[in-house]
Scaffold this active site. Structure first.
Site, PDB file in Angstrom:
ATOM      1  N   LYS A  50      -3.264  -1.401  11.596  1.00 40.93           N
ATOM      2  CA  LYS A  50      -2.916  -1.846  10.250  1.00 40.93           C
ATOM      3  C   LYS A  50      -2.104  -0.752   9.567  1.00 40.93           C
ATOM      4  O   LYS A  50      -2.498   0.426   9.579  1.00 40.93           O
ATOM      5  CB  LYS A  50      -4.184  -2.145   9.442  1.00 40.93           C
ATOM      6  CG  LYS A  50      -3.930  -2.802   8.106  1.00 40.93           C
ATOM      7  CD  LYS A  50      -5.236  -3.178   7.418  1.00 40.93           C
ATOM      8  CE  LYS A  50      -4.995  -3.905   6.108  1.00 40.93           C
ATOM      9  NZ  LYS A  50      -6.275  -4.280   5.450  1.00 40.93           N
ATOM     10  N   CYS A  67      10.663  -1.041   0.936  1.00 37.35           N
ATOM     11  CA  CYS A  67      11.229  -1.883   1.989  1.00 37.35           C
ATOM     12  C   CYS A  67      10.364  -3.117   2.200  1.00 37.35           C
ATOM     13  O   CYS A  67       9.136  -3.029   2.203  1.00 37.35           O
ATOM     14  CB  CYS A  67      11.345  -1.092   3.293  1.00 37.35           C
ATOM     15  SG  CYS A  67      11.913  -2.071   4.691  1.00 37.35           S
ATOM     16  N   CYS A  69      11.755  -5.511   4.640  1.00 44.42           N
ATOM     17  CA  CYS A  69      12.258  -6.066   5.898  1.00 44.42           C
ATOM     18  C   CYS A  69      11.729  -5.304   7.117  1.00 44.42           C
ATOM     19  O   CYS A  69      11.988  -5.698   8.251  1.00 44.42           O
ATOM     20  CB  CYS A  69      13.793  -6.054   5.919  1.00 44.42           C
ATOM     21  SG  CYS A  69      14.523  -4.406   6.000  1.00 44.42           S
ATOM     22  N   CYS A  78      13.071   1.819   0.748  1.00 39.78           N
ATOM     23  CA  CYS A  78      14.229   1.076   1.254  1.00 39.78           C
ATOM     24  C   CYS A  78      15.423   2.012   1.418  1.00 39.78           C
ATOM     25  O   CYS A  78      15.680   2.853   0.541  1.00 39.78           O
ATOM     26  CB  CYS A  78      14.585  -0.069   0.296  1.00 39.78           C
ATOM     27  SG  CYS A  78      16.037  -1.016   0.783  1.00 39.78           S
TER      28      CYS A  78
END
Length: 457
Positions: A50, A67, A69, A78
């Site tokens: 995790k 971030c 993505c 990011c």
């Protein structure tokens, strides 16, 4: 004991079936999840079960962008990895030697299953794909075509079709077309990828003919790759030639339209010399802004029927009837590069009656289909055919006394004199026969027609 053992075996069987069903259900659910999104996290802390990050708000001095993505090299912050694919632009201004190929509206941009940009204007050029927000018109981003390896179209029953762009980085960008035009946009996109106009360097023939060395399986694999590259190069050259031909055709159409406009604006009467006759024919050749499926949508065949009626009005008033094959050739010649298929032409002609246009589609008894004026006087046309056969006869001849000297008319001769097809010429002779103006003579040389003298005897 027998009953207990029997019950135990049945229970074990039922339990086994239940466990197998549960396992199959879990397997199917896992496959469905993988199909929808796949593994999102491909590199961040893969050794942990995790991934958890905690950030102290006091440590954020200016602003913190996190971030979402899972591709940032500065995770959890990011690093604008997604924007490395897209480039922020100030406007839709074109670069030097860049040309617009296609435009579309109401387009969504989907990346990694997430809709990042919605309902925007898309412009495809020879170098880039540009997207602009239609609401504020301030957000403009671009994608270089050099980053795209191939395209494909995905269609769904209850959703809009999507143009999928496969990038060289193995990422995927999807353009959601909420309206029509996906296939047409893909065709222009693929042509741009083949032409590769953004490239200034052209490989030399020496580098292309480099000898491939290798041993065993590696040599076979390298040889196959070399053959695939040679085939791909040939395909690119073929598509390039076709594209150049289409560009030249567009230039010729523009030139003819320019000449037609100049002639139309010219004052004074038109003389009968051959040059001016050619120019007058040029006036009736072009169709300004022809109807296309992209512009007309579902009403394409109805609008095409109206266009045909307007274009064919002048030649039909002169010729009376035109075969469907002649109509197809003449209309496509006038439309330039926006050609129509035979099926679309037939569907449009079948709408003449419902739209109550001044022309109609007619099917002769022989099965020949033609287009004619709705108010065409068939009897006067039959009388003109009779007058044509009379002109073939010797002057001052007495028909009853000189039957052997009468000249027969054929479809080929009528077609040659009137400048129409042989099929229509034969139908005109049969029409005159139906009015008892002519009678036929079927011989080994073919079918011919004479003046009908029986009513006069």
């Amino acid at each position: 004991m027998a009953d207990i053992s029997l019950l135990s075996s049945q229970g074990i069987t039922a339990l086994g079936i239940t466990a197998a069903s549960a396992g199959a259900l879990v397997y199917l659910l896992m496959r469905a999840m993988n199909r929808q999104g796949g593994i999102i996290n491909k590199s961040v802390a893969k050794d942990k079960s995790k991934v958890v990050h905690s950030v102290n708000v006091d440590d954020i001095t200016d602003k913190g962008v996190f971030c979402r993505c899972w591709k940032s090299k500065q995770f959890p912050y990011c690093d604008d990895f997604r924007m490395s694919t897209w480039k922020q632009e100030a406007s839709l201004a074109l670069l030097s030697n860049e040309e617009v190929l296609r435009e579309s509206r109401n387009i969504d941009v989907v990346e990694d299953g997430t809709v990042n940009f919605t309902k925007g204007y898309v412009m495809l050029t020879s170098h880039r794909l540009l997207w602009r927000d239609e609401t504020s018109r301030t957000i403009v981003i671009s994608l270089n075509l050099s980053q795209v390896s191939r395209t494909e179209v995905k269609t769904f029953v209850k959703e809009s079709s999507r143009l999928v762009l496969h990038l060289n980085s193995d990422d995927v960008v999807e353009l959601v077309f909420n309206e029509y035009g996906t296939r047409d946009f893909q065709r222009y996109f693929d042509e741009a990828l083949v032409r590769r106009k953004w490239e200034a360097f052209v490989p030399s023939e020496k580098s292309q003919k480099t000898r491939i060395r290798g041993v065993g399986i590696s040599q076979i694999e390298n040889k196959i790759k070399h053959q695939l590259r040679a085939t791909d190069s040939s395909m690119q050259q073929a598509f390039s030639d076709v594209t150049k031909l289409m560009e030249m055709a567009k230039d010729m159409v523009n030139i003819s339209r320019s000449l037609a406009t100049k002639i139309k604006d010219k004052q004074g009467a038109i003389s009968d010399d051959e040059t001016v006759q050619f120019k007058s024919v040029l006036l009736s050749m072009g169709i300004q802004n022809p109807v296309t499926k992209e512009t007309a949508g579902d009403a394409y065949h109805f609008k095409l029927a109206t266009e045909l009626a307007k274009f064919l009005d002048a030649p039909l008033k002169k010729e009376g009837v035109m075969s469907l094959a002649d109509v197809y050739c003449r209309v496509n010649r006038a439309r330039g590069v926006e050609l129509i298929s035979p099926d679309d032409l037939l569907m449009a002609c079948k709408n003449f009656d419902s739209l109550k246009l001044p022309i109609k589609l007619r099917t002769f008894s022989s099965g020949v289909r033609a287009v004619q004026l709705r108010d065409l006087d068939e009897k006067s046309q039959a009388e003109s055919t009779l007058a044509w056969i009379k002109r073939l006869q010797p002057q001052n001849i007495a028909y009853k006394a000189n039957l052997s000297k009468l000249v027969a008319g054929t479809a080929a001769a009528l077609a040659s004199d009137l400048g129409i097809s042989v099929i229509l010429a034969k139908e005109r002779l049969l029409l005159a026969e139906s009015f008892s103006f002519l009678c036929r003579d079927e011989t080994v040389e073919g079918l011919c027609f004479h003046i009908n003298l029986f009513p006069k005897m």
